[in-house]
Design a protein around this motif. Structure first.
Motif, PDB file in Angstrom:
ATOM      1  N   TYR A   7      -0.770 -11.763  10.106  1.00 23.47           N
ATOM      2  CA  TYR A   7      -0.174 -10.454  10.330  1.00 23.47           C
ATOM      3  C   TYR A   7      -1.119  -9.382   9.811  1.00 23.47           C
ATOM      4  O   TYR A   7      -1.629  -9.484   8.696  1.00 23.47           O
ATOM      5  CB  TYR A   7       1.192 -10.334   9.633  1.00 23.47           C
ATOM      6  N   TYR A   8      -1.367  -8.391  10.643  1.00 25.08           N
ATOM      7  CA  TYR A   8      -2.207  -7.260  10.252  1.00 25.08           C
ATOM      8  C   TYR A   8      -1.300  -6.074   9.979  1.00 25.08           C
ATOM      9  O   TYR A   8      -0.712  -5.506  10.893  1.00 25.08           O
ATOM     10  CB  TYR A   8      -3.186  -6.896  11.374  1.00 25.08           C
ATOM     11  N   ASN A   9      -1.197  -5.681   8.729  1.00 24.29           N
ATOM     12  CA  ASN A   9      -0.403  -4.508   8.379  1.00 24.29           C
ATOM     13  C   ASN A   9      -1.113  -3.226   8.798  1.00 24.29           C
ATOM     14  O   ASN A   9      -2.344  -3.125   8.714  1.00 24.29           O
ATOM     15  CB  ASN A   9      -0.187  -4.456   6.859  1.00 24.29           C
ATOM     16  N   THR A  10      -0.332  -2.243   9.207  1.00 28.69           N
ATOM     17  CA  THR A  10      -0.877  -0.888   9.362  1.00 28.69           C
ATOM     18  C   THR A  10      -0.990  -0.278   7.968  1.00 28.69           C
ATOM     19  O   THR A  10      -0.448  -0.822   6.985  1.00 28.69           O
ATOM     20  CB  THR A  10       0.059  -0.013  10.208  1.00 28.69           C
ATOM     21  N   VAL A  11      -1.653   0.853   7.888  1.00 34.21           N
ATOM     22  CA  VAL A  11      -1.766   1.546   6.602  1.00 34.21           C
ATOM     23  C   VAL A  11      -0.377   1.905   6.073  1.00 34.21           C
ATOM     24  O   VAL A  11      -0.090   1.736   4.878  1.00 34.21           O
ATOM     25  CB  VAL A  11      -2.658   2.804   6.751  1.00 34.21           C
ATOM     26  N   ASP A  12       0.500   2.367   6.975  1.00 34.68           N
ATOM     27  CA  ASP A  12       1.862   2.713   6.547  1.00 34.68           C
ATOM     28  C   ASP A  12       2.611   1.491   6.021  1.00 34.68           C
ATOM     29  O   ASP A  12       3.391   1.593   5.067  1.00 34.68           O
ATOM     30  CB  ASP A  12       2.647   3.331   7.719  1.00 34.68           C
ATOM     31  N   GLU A  13       2.387   0.357   6.650  1.00 37.24           N
ATOM     32  CA  GLU A  13       3.054  -0.872   6.182  1.00 37.24           C
ATOM     33  C   GLU A  13       2.512  -1.313   4.818  1.00 37.24           C
ATOM     34  O   GLU A  13       3.268  -1.803   3.978  1.00 37.24           O
ATOM     35  CB  GLU A  13       2.893  -1.978   7.234  1.00 37.24           C
ATOM     36  N   PHE A  14       1.210  -1.155   4.608  1.00 38.79           N
ATOM     37  CA  PHE A  14       0.671  -1.451   3.271  1.00 38.79           C
ATOM     38  C   PHE A  14       1.276  -0.507   2.235  1.00 38.79           C
ATOM     39  O   PHE A  14       1.611  -0.903   1.119  1.00 38.79           O
ATOM     40  CB  PHE A  14      -0.860  -1.311   3.262  1.00 38.79           C
ATOM     41  N   ARG A  15       1.428   0.757   2.615  1.00 40.74           N
ATOM     42  CA  ARG A  15       1.938   1.767   1.677  1.00 40.74           C
ATOM     43  C   ARG A  15       3.410   1.565   1.306  1.00 40.74           C
ATOM     44  O   ARG A  15       3.802   1.778   0.153  1.00 40.74           O
ATOM     45  CB  ARG A  15       1.842   3.158   2.316  1.00 40.74           C
ATOM     46  N   ALA A  16       4.208   1.187   2.318  1.00 33.97           N
ATOM     47  CA  ALA A  16       5.664   1.300   2.207  1.00 33.97           C
ATOM     48  C   ALA A  16       6.270   0.772   0.889  1.00 33.97           C
ATOM     49  O   ALA A  16       6.921   1.535   0.161  1.00 33.97           O
ATOM     50  CB  ALA A  16       6.325   0.644   3.419  1.00 33.97           C
ATOM     51  N   PRO A  17       6.083  -0.507   0.544  1.00 35.98           N
ATOM     52  CA  PRO A  17       6.778  -1.005  -0.652  1.00 35.98           C
ATOM     53  C   PRO A  17       6.261  -0.385  -1.950  1.00 35.98           C
ATOM     54  O   PRO A  17       6.940  -0.416  -2.968  1.00 35.98           O
ATOM     55  CB  PRO A  17       6.488  -2.512  -0.623  1.00 35.98           C
ATOM     56  N   LEU A  18       5.066   0.203  -1.883  1.00 37.27           N
ATOM     57  CA  LEU A  18       4.465   0.801  -3.078  1.00 37.27           C
ATOM     58  C   LEU A  18       4.883   2.255  -3.246  1.00 37.27           C
ATOM     59  O   LEU A  18       4.743   2.829  -4.331  1.00 37.27           O
ATOM     60  CB  LEU A  18       2.936   0.706  -2.994  1.00 37.27           C
ATOM     61  N   GLU A  19       5.425   2.843  -2.172  1.00 37.26           N
ATOM     62  CA  GLU A  19       5.774   4.271  -2.230  1.00 37.26           C
ATOM     63  C   GLU A  19       7.264   4.526  -2.066  1.00 37.26           C
ATOM     64  O   GLU A  19       7.759   5.575  -2.477  1.00 37.26           O
ATOM     65  CB  GLU A  19       4.991   5.032  -1.152  1.00 37.26           C
ATOM     66  N   ASP A  20       7.957   3.573  -1.480  1.00 32.85           N
ATOM     67  CA  ASP A  20       9.402   3.717  -1.300  1.00 32.85           C
ATOM     68  C   ASP A  20      10.084   3.414  -2.636  1.00 32.85           C
ATOM     69  O   ASP A  20      10.073   2.279  -3.115  1.00 32.85           O
ATOM     70  CB  ASP A  20       9.871   2.740  -0.218  1.00 32.85           C
ATOM     71  N   THR A  21      10.703   4.424  -3.222  1.00 30.31           N
ATOM     72  CA  THR A  21      11.268   4.257  -4.571  1.00 30.31           C
ATOM     73  C   THR A  21      12.434   3.264  -4.596  1.00 30.31           C
ATOM     74  O   THR A  21      12.814   2.796  -5.656  1.00 30.31           O
ATOM     75  CB  THR A  21      11.737   5.609  -5.143  1.00 30.31           C
ATOM     76  N   SER A  22      12.981   2.937  -3.429  1.00 27.33           N
ATOM     77  CA  SER A  22      14.074   1.960  -3.407  1.00 27.33           C
ATOM     78  C   SER A  22      13.549   0.523  -3.261  1.00 27.33           C
ATOM     79  O   SER A  22      14.321  -0.434  -3.329  1.00 27.33           O
ATOM     80  CB  SER A  22      15.032   2.278  -2.251  1.00 27.33           C
ATOM     81  N   SER A  23      12.247   0.367  -3.045  1.00 26.56           N
ATOM     82  CA  SER A  23      11.677  -0.977  -2.880  1.00 26.56           C
ATOM     83  C   SER A  23      11.621  -1.718  -4.213  1.00 26.56           C
ATOM     84  O   SER A  23      11.301  -1.128  -5.257  1.00 26.56           O
ATOM     85  CB  SER A  23      10.258  -0.861  -2.304  1.00 26.56           C
ATOM     86  N   PRO A  24      11.900  -3.043  -4.216  1.00 24.01           N
ATOM     87  CA  PRO A  24      11.778  -3.816  -5.464  1.00 24.01           C
ATOM     88  C   PRO A  24      10.350  -3.801  -6.022  1.00 24.01           C
ATOM     89  O   PRO A  24      10.162  -3.952  -7.226  1.00 24.01           O
ATOM     90  CB  PRO A  24      12.196  -5.238  -5.050  1.00 24.01           C
ATOM     91  N   VAL A  25       9.374  -3.602  -5.147  1.00 19.22           N
ATOM     92  CA  VAL A  25       7.979  -3.543  -5.606  1.00 19.22           C
ATOM     93  C   VAL A  25       7.757  -2.276  -6.436  1.00 19.22           C
ATOM     94  O   VAL A  25       7.170  -2.326  -7.522  1.00 19.22           O
ATOM     95  CB  VAL A  25       7.011  -3.568  -4.394  1.00 19.22           C
ATOM     96  N   HIS A  26       8.237  -1.165  -5.930  1.00 16.25           N
ATOM     97  CA  HIS A  26       8.129   0.096  -6.667  1.00 16.25           C
ATOM     98  C   HIS A  26       8.921   0.011  -7.957  1.00 16.25           C
ATOM     99  O   HIS A  26       8.450   0.426  -9.026  1.00 16.25           O
ATOM    100  CB  HIS A  26       8.642   1.249  -5.790  1.00 16.25           C
ATOM    101  N   LYS A  27      10.121  -0.584  -7.865  1.00 14.22           N
ATOM    102  CA  LYS A  27      10.952  -0.736  -9.068  1.00 14.22           C
ATOM    103  C   LYS A  27      10.281  -1.625 -10.112  1.00 14.22           C
ATOM    104  O   LYS A  27      10.499  -1.473 -11.310  1.00 14.22           O
ATOM    105  CB  LYS A  27      12.322  -1.310  -8.691  1.00 14.22           C
ATOM    106  N   ALA A  28       9.461  -2.569  -9.634  1.00 15.89           N
ATOM    107  CA  ALA A  28       8.764  -3.464 -10.569  1.00 15.89           C
ATOM    108  C   ALA A  28       7.551  -2.781 -11.194  1.00 15.89           C
ATOM    109  O   ALA A  28       6.876  -3.371 -12.039  1.00 15.89           O
ATOM    110  CB  ALA A  28       8.334  -4.742  -9.848  1.00 15.89           C
ATOM    111  N   GLY A  29       7.277  -1.558 -10.776  1.00 14.82           N
ATOM    112  CA  GLY A  29       6.244  -0.784 -11.462  1.00 14.82           C
ATOM    113  C   GLY A  29       4.897  -0.705 -10.771  1.00 14.82           C
ATOM    114  O   GLY A  29       3.958  -0.143 -11.330  1.00 14.82           O
ATOM    115  N   LEU A  30       4.776  -1.257  -9.578  1.00 18.51           N
ATOM    116  CA  LEU A  30       3.482  -1.162  -8.883  1.00 18.51           C
ATOM    117  C   LEU A  30       3.359   0.194  -8.186  1.00 18.51           C
ATOM    118  O   LEU A  30       4.300   0.667  -7.554  1.00 18.51           O
ATOM    119  CB  LEU A  30       3.325  -2.295  -7.861  1.00 18.51           C
ATOM    120  N   ARG A  31       2.180   0.783  -8.293  1.00  8.57           N
ATOM    121  CA  ARG A  31       1.895   2.087  -7.689  1.00  8.57           C
ATOM    122  C   ARG A  31       0.572   2.030  -6.932  1.00  8.57           C
ATOM    123  O   ARG A  31      -0.413   1.479  -7.427  1.00  8.57           O
ATOM    124  CB  ARG A  31       1.786   3.169  -8.768  1.00  8.57           C
ATOM    125  N   LEU A  32       0.570   2.641  -5.748  1.00  8.35           N
ATOM    126  CA  LEU A  32      -0.656   2.719  -4.950  1.00  8.35           C
ATOM    127  C   LEU A  32      -1.509   3.869  -5.467  1.00  8.35           C
ATOM    128  O   LEU A  32      -1.102   5.032  -5.409  1.00  8.35           O
ATOM    129  CB  LEU A  32      -0.293   2.936  -3.477  1.00  8.35           C
TER     130      LEU A  32
END
Lengths: 362, 362
Positions: free
Chosen positions: A247-272
């Protein structure tokens, strides 16, 4: 991981050839991002050993120079800390090849004081090191390999050519796979730790590996495979089964979990911290532009495509055919690709398209 | 490491045979010492991940059951700590075989929460992990392999049969090798950390591997090799070159650097908590005692001796002979050993003789 394995078969024979130099350029080009990330980490203040992973490393050959430079930087910045470098890939990888490369006479790693190398057979879809122990994670040209194949694509061989339900299923699993990768890293990382990834993806102009304005490599794969159906060489079912688990992510897809504050990834503290796309030119194409000989270009170029696709094409043929017949079909397939390039070389190139990212843990 | 590699070739084919069960018995027999050492470490009070090494592990097969039990103990005693288990051996080891064993369906390790496995190609003559990071180190049937061969033994194939200057040189390097092993571990260990080693050695009654009251295995090796000189099959120089790079410490030699207050090992804080010798019976001999058939015993027994000596015998033959002739000589050599055992089976046995030790870091 095939993107780098392709290169690494050659690296094992000593020195860099055309087949390996592209993958190495991608990683060498990430060197500045890696150095900046290391500098931002205040290494001297850290406690205990500095733990780093190279994920999806294949035989570690293409990242060796960059890793030597990065580890020398850590050594200088934090003279009091041991460095623990862990190479990881999937269970079926050749770990003996990693040993040969990292301990080779030409390797920069044995020359670095208090650097300890280890290998993990876990890959990036599971946690590699205990929680809160990781300082820095690196990965190049590996994370496009999915955690299994969501479905067969009925009318293409790659998700970039998939439509409808198949495209949806690839997109959904692609999203989950990227989230899985990041959540495991979030758990591994110390606060203040960093990740630098160079991942195959689709750039802002819609370009991706082998499709940067000329002929689309994946469309060529699919059209040729369809020709084999039309000619009665393979069945329609075998066409469908040939679906690359990528799967090839678009730039927006790479960004999404790191920038969406409701994502578990963002909640876990990862930032782009940084993302950019880059195109690294196909070294075979570059070579062809110099010599202009299509009969030389085609048989040099196609084996590099073959190296990371052959096992999937072979695996799509029904076992009942037997090994010899399957080999003959596979040989004919890549020969047909060579013939196409030879007859009309314009536009054929496997340019690399990556998203380069720096991610931090809060 | 040959003592365990011998067993592990078989373990790879699934299940335990006679060839592997001896080495596994040695390690299973160390289980209580390992558990006692872990219990003494107040695991719950430790900080960060629990780091453990298995040194000279070969393919990790023979220690897998014991390691599963030990890691479950750590998991239970310190539920909050991740466990980082590092298998190490020399660079030429087969690391892919370790992956196959530790990730196998039958392996106990994937069933333990928060346990992370890794592999290091460093071996025990160098430091494996950064300073002060190690909680527990284990090694079985590996540390008799020396850090290179001090000299050829003119009139024997093994240090237990060496005399005069050659014996002195083996003893001196054996002392240095043991000190080197311990000093690296002293640097790796956290204060309060432990080591449990089961090392081939010479016990209080002068017994050692293959020499426990019956016929001496190493004397048989040497006498047969001398016969090949006498018969003109090999040269005197080839006899000498066949010198196993092994040293068997006596109990006093194992004790010395840990108890002598002027030793750098003692100064580095390592203390001997426990040492005992044990004999583990040769499973082939035990089997023979049941069936009494020498023609069955001899060809089953000799391959286990061959597995860890053949490369040294082959390496002693001059390259000029060519591979085919060298193979013929080697085949004839082990066949001659089979013939001897077949004609007169009494007293032949490869009983294991180990010193079992627990060492702590102050």
């Amino acid at each position: 991981m095939a993107g780098r394995a392709e290169a690494d078969n050659v690296a094992m024979r000593g020195g860099y050839s055309l087949a390996t130099i592209g993958a190495k350029h991608v990683i060498d080009g990430a060197s500045e991002l890696v150095m900046d990330a290391l500098d931002a980490m205040e290494l001297a203040k850290g406690k205990g050993a500095f733990l780093i992973t190279d994920m999806g490393t294949a035989d570690a050959g293409t990242s060796l120079d960059m890793m030597g430079t990065a580890m020398a930087r850590v050594r200088k910045a934090a003279p009091g800390r041991g460095i623990f470098l862990i190479y990881t890939d999937q269970a079926g990888n050749d770990y003996n090849a990693i040993v040969a490369n990292v301990l080779a006479e030409s390797s920069p790693l044995p020359k670095i004081d208090e650097l300890y190398v280890s290998m993990s057979p876990i890959g990036f879809y599971r946690q590699i090191v205990p929680a809160g122990e990781l300082d820095f994670g690196f990965s190049a040209t590996a994370m496009h390999w999915m955690n299994g194949k969501p479905c067969n694509i009925p009318d293409h061989v790659h998700m970039t050519g998939a439509t409808g339900k198949a495209r949806e299923m690839f997109t959904e699993q692609g999203r989950r796979d990227w989230e899985t990768i990041l959540l495991h890293r979030a758990r591994e990382l110390k606060p203040g730790g960093r990740l630098v990834f160079c991942n195959f993806g689709i750039d802002e102009e819609g370009r991706y590996l082998g499709n940067t304005g000329g002929i689309s490599m994946f469309d060529t794969f699919a059209a040729l495979w369809q020709r084999f159906v039309d000619e009665g060489t393979i069945t329609a079912a075998e066409f469908e089964e040939m679906t690359l688990p990528q799967y090839y992510n678009t730039v927006d897809e790479f960004r999404a979990p790191l920038e969406d504050t409701s994502s578990p990834v963002h909640k876990a503290g990862l930032r782009l911290e940084h993302i950019e796309t880059r195109v690294v030119k196909c070294p075979f194409r570059e070579d062809f532009l110099k010599h202009g000989d299509a009969a030389k270009f085609a048989p040099a170029y196609v084996p590099t495509l073959r190296s990371w696709t052959e096992s999937t094409f072979r695996g799509a043929l029904v076992p009942g055919r037997g090994a010899e017949a399957a080999q003959a079909i596979t040989d004919a397939y890549y020969q047909a690709y060579v013939d196409i390039v030879c007859e009309s070389p314009e536009g054929h190139a496997m340019d690399y398209v990556h998203s380069y990212m720096t991610i931090s843990k809060q």
